[in-house]
Design an enzyme around this catalytic site. Structure first.
Site, PDB file in Angstrom:
ATOM      1  N   ASP A   1       0.841  -1.196   0.000  1.00 32.30           N
ATOM      2  CA  ASP A   1       0.000   0.000   0.000  1.00 32.30           C
ATOM      3  C   ASP A   1       0.879   1.249   0.000  1.00 32.30           C
ATOM      4  OD1 ASP A   1      -2.869   1.169   0.621  1.00 32.30           O
ATOM      5  OD2 ASP A   1      -1.456   2.237   1.912  1.00 32.30           O
TER       6      ASP A   1
ATOM      7  N   LYS B   1       2.535  -1.306   9.089  1.00 31.52           N
ATOM      8  CA  LYS B   1       3.829  -0.808   8.605  1.00 31.52           C
ATOM      9  C   LYS B   1       4.907  -1.023   9.666  1.00 31.52           C
ATOM     10  CE  LYS B   1       6.720   2.906   8.782  1.00 31.52           C
ATOM     11  NZ  LYS B   1       6.944   4.049   9.667  1.00 31.52           N
ATOM     12  N   SER B   2       6.063  -1.473   9.223  1.00 34.14           N
ATOM     13  CA  SER B   2       7.255  -1.476  10.068  1.00 34.14           C
ATOM     14  C   SER B   2       8.444  -1.505   9.128  1.00 34.14           C
ATOM     15  CB  SER B   2       7.286  -2.706  10.978  1.00 34.14           C
ATOM     16  OG  SER B   2       8.506  -2.722  11.680  1.00 34.14           O
ATOM     17  N   VAL B   3       9.544  -0.883   9.532  1.00 28.94           N
ATOM     18  CA  VAL B   3      10.764  -1.027   8.733  1.00 28.94           C
ATOM     19  C   VAL B   3      11.774  -1.910   9.479  1.00 28.94           C
ATOM     20  CG1 VAL B   3      10.512   1.097   7.399  1.00 28.94           C
ATOM     21  CG2 VAL B   3      11.650   1.186   9.624  1.00 28.94           C
TER      22      VAL B   3
ATOM     23  N   LEU C   1      -2.323  -0.708  13.774  1.00 25.87           N
ATOM     24  CA  LEU C   1      -1.686  -0.905  15.085  1.00 25.87           C
ATOM     25  C   LEU C   1      -1.741   0.369  15.914  1.00 25.87           C
ATOM     26  CD1 LEU C   1       1.495  -2.852  13.848  1.00 25.87           C
ATOM     27  CD2 LEU C   1      -0.558  -3.824  14.923  1.00 25.87           C
TER      28      LEU C   1
ATOM     29  N   LYS D   1      -2.627   5.821  -4.391  1.00 29.08           N
ATOM     30  CA  LYS D   1      -3.738   6.743  -4.099  1.00 29.08           C
ATOM     31  C   LYS D   1      -3.516   8.110  -4.735  1.00 29.08           C
ATOM     32  CE  LYS D   1      -3.709   4.622   0.493  1.00 29.08           C
ATOM     33  NZ  LYS D   1      -2.294   4.547   0.842  1.00 29.08           N
TER      34      LYS D   1
ATOM     35  N   ARG E   1       9.938  -7.188  13.004  1.00 28.83           N
ATOM     36  CA  ARG E   1       8.510  -6.832  13.109  1.00 28.83           C
ATOM     37  C   ARG E   1       7.776  -7.091  11.798  1.00 28.83           C
ATOM     38  NH1 ARG E   1       8.763  -1.127  16.453  1.00 28.83           N
ATOM     39  NH2 ARG E   1       8.912  -2.027  18.544  1.00 28.83           N
TER      40      ARG E   1
ATOM     41  N   TYR F   1       3.066   9.753  -0.506  1.00 31.57           N
ATOM     42  CA  TYR F   1       4.135   9.181   0.320  1.00 31.57           C
ATOM     43  C   TYR F   1       5.516   9.438  -0.299  1.00 31.57           C
ATOM     44  CZ  TYR F   1       0.295   6.465   2.460  1.00 31.57           C
ATOM     45  OH  TYR F   1      -0.888   6.071   3.068  1.00 31.57           O
TER      46      TYR F   1
ATOM     47  N   ILE G   1      -3.028  -3.310   6.764  1.00 33.40           N
ATOM     48  CA  ILE G   1      -1.762  -2.971   6.097  1.00 33.40           C
ATOM     49  C   ILE G   1      -0.764  -2.400   7.114  1.00 33.40           C
ATOM     50  CG2 ILE G   1      -2.482  -2.689   3.693  1.00 33.40           C
ATOM     51  CD1 ILE G   1      -3.124   0.283   4.386  1.00 33.40           C
TER      52      ILE G   1
ATOM     53  N   ASN H   1       4.532  -9.338  12.014  1.00 32.81           N
ATOM     54  CA  ASN H   1       3.212  -8.825  11.642  1.00 32.81           C
ATOM     55  C   ASN H   1       2.497  -9.679  10.596  1.00 32.81           C
ATOM     56  OD1 ASN H   1       3.680  -6.748  13.428  1.00 32.81           O
ATOM     57  ND2 ASN H   1       4.127  -5.200  11.867  1.00 32.81           N
TER      58      ASN H   1
ATOM     59  N   HIS I   1      -7.461   9.442  -2.044  1.00 36.49           N
ATOM     60  CA  HIS I   1      -6.853   9.401  -0.710  1.00 36.49           C
ATOM     61  C   HIS I   1      -7.761  10.027   0.366  1.00 36.49           C
ATOM     62  CE1 HIS I   1      -2.534   9.128   1.045  1.00 36.49           C
ATOM     63  NE2 HIS I   1      -3.397   8.927   2.000  1.00 36.49           N
TER      64      HIS I   1
HETATM   65  P1  NAD Z   1       0.549   1.281  11.964  1.00 33.12           P
HETATM   66  O1  NAD Z   1      -0.651   1.226  12.820  1.00 33.12           O
HETATM   67  O2  NAD Z   1       0.782   0.231  10.952  1.00 33.12           O
HETATM   68  O3  NAD Z   1       1.789   1.391  12.955  1.00 33.12           O
HETATM   69  C1  NAD Z   1       3.098   1.464  12.467  1.00 33.12           C
HETATM   70  C2  NAD Z   1       4.049   1.706  13.629  1.00 33.12           C
HETATM   71  O4  NAD Z   1       3.799   0.768  14.666  1.00 33.12           O
HETATM   72  C3  NAD Z   1       5.497   1.471  13.214  1.00 33.12           C
HETATM   73  O5  NAD Z   1       6.063   2.652  12.714  1.00 33.12           O
HETATM   74  C4  NAD Z   1       6.137   1.034  14.520  1.00 33.12           C
HETATM   75  O6  NAD Z   1       6.469   2.147  15.307  1.00 33.12           O
HETATM   76  C5  NAD Z   1       5.019   0.290  15.218  1.00 33.12           C
HETATM   77  N1  NAD Z   1       5.048  -1.189  14.976  1.00 33.12           N
HETATM   78  C6  NAD Z   1       4.865  -1.845  13.814  1.00 33.12           C
HETATM   79  N2  NAD Z   1       4.917  -3.169  14.023  1.00 33.12           N
HETATM   80  C7  NAD Z   1       5.120  -3.349  15.330  1.00 33.12           C
HETATM   81  C8  NAD Z   1       5.263  -4.495  16.142  1.00 33.12           C
HETATM   82  N3  NAD Z   1       5.180  -5.726  15.634  1.00 33.12           N
HETATM   83  N4  NAD Z   1       5.465  -4.319  17.467  1.00 33.12           N
HETATM   84  C9  NAD Z   1       5.530  -3.069  18.007  1.00 33.12           C
HETATM   85  N5  NAD Z   1       5.417  -1.941  17.291  1.00 33.12           N
HETATM   86  C10 NAD Z   1       5.196  -2.089  15.958  1.00 33.12           C
HETATM   87  O7  NAD Z   1       0.566   2.751  11.340  1.00 33.12           O
HETATM   88  P2  NAD Z   1       0.641   3.465   9.934  1.00 33.12           P
HETATM   89  O8  NAD Z   1       1.948   3.314   9.292  1.00 33.12           O
HETATM   90  O9  NAD Z   1       0.130   4.813  10.202  1.00 33.12           O
HETATM   91  O10 NAD Z   1      -0.448   2.702   9.055  1.00 33.12           O
HETATM   92  C11 NAD Z   1      -0.165   1.596   8.240  1.00 33.12           C
HETATM   93  C12 NAD Z   1      -0.333   1.936   6.784  1.00 33.12           C
HETATM   94  O11 NAD Z   1      -1.636   2.456   6.543  1.00 33.12           O
HETATM   95  C13 NAD Z   1       0.577   3.077   6.297  1.00 33.12           C
HETATM   96  O12 NAD Z   1       1.911   2.672   6.143  1.00 33.12           O
HETATM   97  C14 NAD Z   1      -0.115   3.455   5.028  1.00 33.12           C
HETATM   98  O13 NAD Z   1       0.178   2.517   4.002  1.00 33.12           O
HETATM   99  C15 NAD Z   1      -1.581   3.348   5.440  1.00 33.12           C
HETATM  100  N6  NAD Z   1      -2.129   4.675   5.867  1.00 33.12           N
HETATM  101  C16 NAD Z   1      -3.096   5.233   5.094  1.00 33.12           C
HETATM  102  C17 NAD Z   1      -3.647   6.458   5.423  1.00 33.12           C
HETATM  103  C18 NAD Z   1      -4.715   7.039   4.589  1.00 33.12           C
HETATM  104  O14 NAD Z   1      -5.070   8.214   4.767  1.00 33.12           O
HETATM  105  N7  NAD Z   1      -5.280   6.291   3.657  1.00 33.12           N
HETATM  106  C19 NAD Z   1      -3.184   7.153   6.568  1.00 33.12           C
HETATM  107  C20 NAD Z   1      -2.210   6.552   7.355  1.00 33.12           C
HETATM  108  C21 NAD Z   1      -1.706   5.312   6.997  1.00 33.12           C
END
Ligand code: NAD
Length: 277
Positions: free
Chosen positions: A46, A232-234, A191, A76, A238, A51, A230, A242, A109
């Site tokens: 995604d 996210k983690s880098v 998350l 998006k 994790r 981005y 979806i 996930n 978006h």
């Molecule tokens: P998320 O809820 O996926 O949380 C990501 C954060 O959680 C990471 O940066 C890390 O700090 C922590 N994390 C991840 N895995 C973990 C684990 N196993 N244990 C502990 N901590 C962990 O947040 P996000 O990135 O905001 O959302 C996910 C995806 O949703 C984005 O990357 C994007 O693709 C999408 N998104 C879309 C919109 C939209 O407006 N459509 C807005 C925000 C995000």
């Protein structure tokens, strides 16, 4: 390696129920991160024009050698690209950056209600769908009132509405609306951005009970109530953690306890007013 189940969208397109999100991942970092996610078994990615990492994402997809038909790529349209012609141009730009001939899912978006032209924008997405350059089209951050207008003024029911959704913001009203209209609910920030949510004692207790992590419990909750997620983690460990959520199941008591965590509080902007260009 975990096998991620697919859901069937309202036009018959299969979409993996769990994918990998790349918000706030720099373009050069996206190449590595998306590569790690693909190696861990994710097949749905995604991204978004906003981005700024469609190029890095596209390079990782190409370098993986995974056949295109096994991948599911979402991007998006940004707020500054609303309007029929602007949307067609924005889509071309995204496709070029991704290095793809088609995307699997193209989303608006944000509705940007102040502009009031999301139905015009969506008509461009209908054109892109008809041309086969997107396998499915949909929206993101649309409130039921925006969906209602879209349903009245356009022909293709959105396949997906991607909205902020996690145990602290369970979005009952939107989810019920989506079910009534055959729209899949996709959870962003599933998350809770890893902030307070993962320290919640209820989630911690359920995690201990199942010998899993809080993140895995939250992802499992999403999957069991029917959401697409979806996370996210880098962090490589994790990324693997996930997607490793298909070997256990929450029981009825867990689901009741998790349902009780809804506070209705958003981490992100309010779709009714958000208009950042
Ligand atoms: P998320 O809820 O996926 O949380 C990501 C954060 O959680 C990471 O940066 C890390 O700090 C922590 N994390 C991840 N895995 C973990 C684990 N196993 N244990 C502990 N901590 C962990 O947040 P996000 O990135 O905001 O959302 C996910 C995806 O949703 C984005 O990357 C994007 O693709 C999408 N998104 C879309 C919109 C939209 O407006 N459509 C807005 C925000 C995000």
């Amino acid at each position: 390696m975990s096998k991620v189940p697919s859901i069937t969208l309202n036009n018959g397109t299969a979409m993996p129920q769990l994918g990998y999100g790349v918000w706030q991942v720099e373009d050069d970092q996206a190449f590595t991160a998306v590569g790690q996610a693909l190696a861990a078994g994710y097949r749905s990615i995604d991204t978004a024009a906003a981005y700024g990492n469609e190029e890095g994402t596209g390079k990782a997809l190409a370098a993986s050698g995974i056949p295109r038909e096994e991948l599911f790529v979402t991007t998006k349209l940004w707020n500054s690209d609303h309007g029929y012609d602007a949307a067609l141009r924005a889509f071309d730009a995204s496709l070029t950056k991704l290095g793809l001939e088609y995307v699997d899912l193209y989303l608006i978006h944000w509705p940007v209600p102040a502009k009031g032209i999301y139905t015009e924008t969506y008509k461009a997405l209908e054109r892109i769908l008809a041309d086969g350059r997107a396998k499915a089209i949909g929206v993101s951050n649309f409130l039921p009132e925006h969906l209602q207008r879209l349903l009245g003024e356009t022909s293709v029911v959105p396949a997906v509405n991607q909205i902020e959704l996690h145990p602290h913001l369970q979005q009952e009203e939107s989810r019920a609306f989506h079910v009534r209209h055959g729209i899949a609910t996709e959870a962003w920030s599933p998350l809770g951005q890893g902030r307070g949510l993962l320290d919640d004692p209820t989630i911690g207790r359920i995690a201990t009970k199942h010998g899993r992590t809080p993140a895995q419990v939250v992802l499992r909750w999403h999957l069991q109530i029917g959401n697409v997620v979806i996370p996210k983690s880098v962090t490589p460990s994790r990324i693997v953690e996930n997607i490793d959520v298909f070997g256990f199941e929450l029981d009825g008591d867990d689901l009741v306890e998790l349902a009780g965590l809804d506070t209705g509080s958003r981490l992100g902007p309010d779709p009714a007013t958000f208009d950042m260009a």
